[in-house]
Design an enzyme around this catalytic site. Structure first.
Site, PDB file in Angstrom:
ATOM      1  N   ALA A  12       0.661  -1.230   0.038  1.00 12.40           N
ATOM      2  CA  ALA A  12       0.160  -0.044  -0.013  1.00 12.40           C
ATOM      3  C   ALA A  12       0.925   1.244  -0.131  1.00 12.40           C
ATOM      4  CB  ALA A  12      -0.937  -0.134   1.152  1.00 12.40           C
ATOM      5  N   GLN A  91       0.959  -6.216  -3.798  1.00 13.76           N
ATOM      6  CA  GLN A  91      -0.261  -6.536  -3.126  1.00 13.76           C
ATOM      7  C   GLN A  91      -1.456  -5.307  -3.173  1.00 13.76           C
ATOM      8  OE1 GLN A  91       2.419  -6.065   0.697  1.00 13.76           O
ATOM      9  NE2 GLN A  91       0.900  -7.297   1.402  1.00 13.76           N
ATOM     10  N   HIS A 111      -3.559  -9.764  -4.968  1.00 14.62           N
ATOM     11  CA  HIS A 111      -4.585  -9.646  -4.438  1.00 14.62           C
ATOM     12  C   HIS A 111      -5.872  -9.251  -5.595  1.00 14.62           C
ATOM     13  CE1 HIS A 111      -2.859  -8.815  -0.491  1.00 14.62           C
ATOM     14  NE2 HIS A 111      -3.072  -9.896  -0.490  1.00 14.62           N
ATOM     15  N   CYS A 119     -17.533 -12.758 -12.526  1.00 18.77           N
ATOM     16  CA  CYS A 119     -18.686 -13.551 -12.306  1.00 18.77           C
ATOM     17  C   CYS A 119     -18.438 -14.627 -10.999  1.00 18.77           C
ATOM     18  CB  CYS A 119     -19.308 -14.196 -13.505  1.00 18.77           C
ATOM     19  SG  CYS A 119     -20.909 -14.956 -12.913  1.00 18.77           S
ATOM     20  N   THR A 185       5.689  -1.927   2.036  1.00 21.77           N
ATOM     21  CA  THR A 185       4.741  -3.199   2.748  1.00 21.77           C
ATOM     22  C   THR A 185       5.388  -3.301   4.262  1.00 21.77           C
ATOM     23  OG1 THR A 185       4.246  -5.580   2.515  1.00 21.77           O
ATOM     24  CG2 THR A 185       6.332  -4.723   1.342  1.00 21.77           C
TER      25      THR A 185
HETATM   26 ZN   LIG Z   1     -21.492 -15.299 -15.226  1.00 20.05          ZN
END
Ligand SMILES: [Zn+2]
Length: 245
Positions: A12, A91, A111, A119, A185
């Protein structure tokens, strides 16, 4: 002489100059706010339409998608352009390394990315911008356009596993590199912490650039506490000039 492979682990701290706060670190915003943490916790998200509605509203107001790369991201991209083999393990989910000009194939996003949606049923992906436009147009919880499944940000939520392929590549690069630079980090969250240890175990030169002490400082060859925005470009100039080790 072949140039050393540089692995750069970013957290970050490299993006705070771009106006992105630390959301998920040990002292991150989410950890301090249990209600906000629910919005990024998989089981709550999947089980409660109200949580999803609030998550989409949070994504709408999130500044990450509007942020610009800063001098540190630009310096990393510049190192790669100068001909030094570089791989970034990050990250962060902001995509700023790529926006600074680093080819996407050089970046491993531990991440995931906030710039895409995925989905949860058919795993189709799409741009976050398109999903947010649907929220803007009145869909409180826009479903997958392919299968109707629940859509989420393509980031790793709390309660989700990291992508084992991405993680495997990160470990392989860490073992192969000659210089391992950990930037912004705290090295307190897995797998970032382990990677620093693996780098040191495999004989890489370990350089830590972080404002606060980390558990790996005493194993590091060099620890830099100066602000990342100036310290990292300076360090990478040295690496590029061959004096990095
Ligand atoms: Zn889907």
């Amino acid at each position: 002489m072949t140039k050393p492979l540089v692995a750069l682990l970013s957290g970050a701290g490299i993006s705070t100059d771009s106006g992105i706060p630390d959301y998920r670190g040990p002292n991150g915003l989410w950890r301090k706010d249990p209600e906000a943490e629910k919005l990024v916790t998989y089981d709550y998200y999947m089980g409660d339409p109200e949580i999803r509605r609030r998550s989409w509203q949070m994504r709408r107001s999130n500044r990450t998608l509007k942020a610009e790369p800063n001098t540190a991201h630009v310096a990393v991209a510049g190192l790669e352009k100068s001909g030094v083999p570089v791989r970034v393990i990050t990250q962060n989910v902001d995509g700023l390394h790529q926006l600074a000009g680093l080819p996407a194939r050089k970046v491993l996003e531990l991440h995931g990315t906030a710039r895409q949606v995925v989905c949860t049923k058919c795993h189709a992906r799409g741009p976050m911008e398109d999903a947010l436009a649907r929220v803007e147009a009145g869909e409180a919880d826009p479903p997958c356009l392919t299968c109707g499944g629940i859509l989420k940000s393509a980031t790793v939520m709390f309660g989700e596993r990291l992508d084992p392929v991405v993680l495997g590549e990160a470990v392989a690069i860490t073992k192969a590199c000659q210089i391992f630079i950990a930037v912004g980090t705290t090295l307190q969250v897995q797998p970032a912490a382990d990677l620093a240890g693996v780098a040191a175990d495999h004989g890489a030169r370990l350089v830590i650039v972080n404002a606060e002490p980390t558990p790996y400082d005493d194993r590091a060859d060099e620890v830099i506490r100066e602000p990342i925005g100036t310290a990292l470009p300076e360090l990478l100039r040295r690496v590029s000039a061959g004096s990095g080790r």
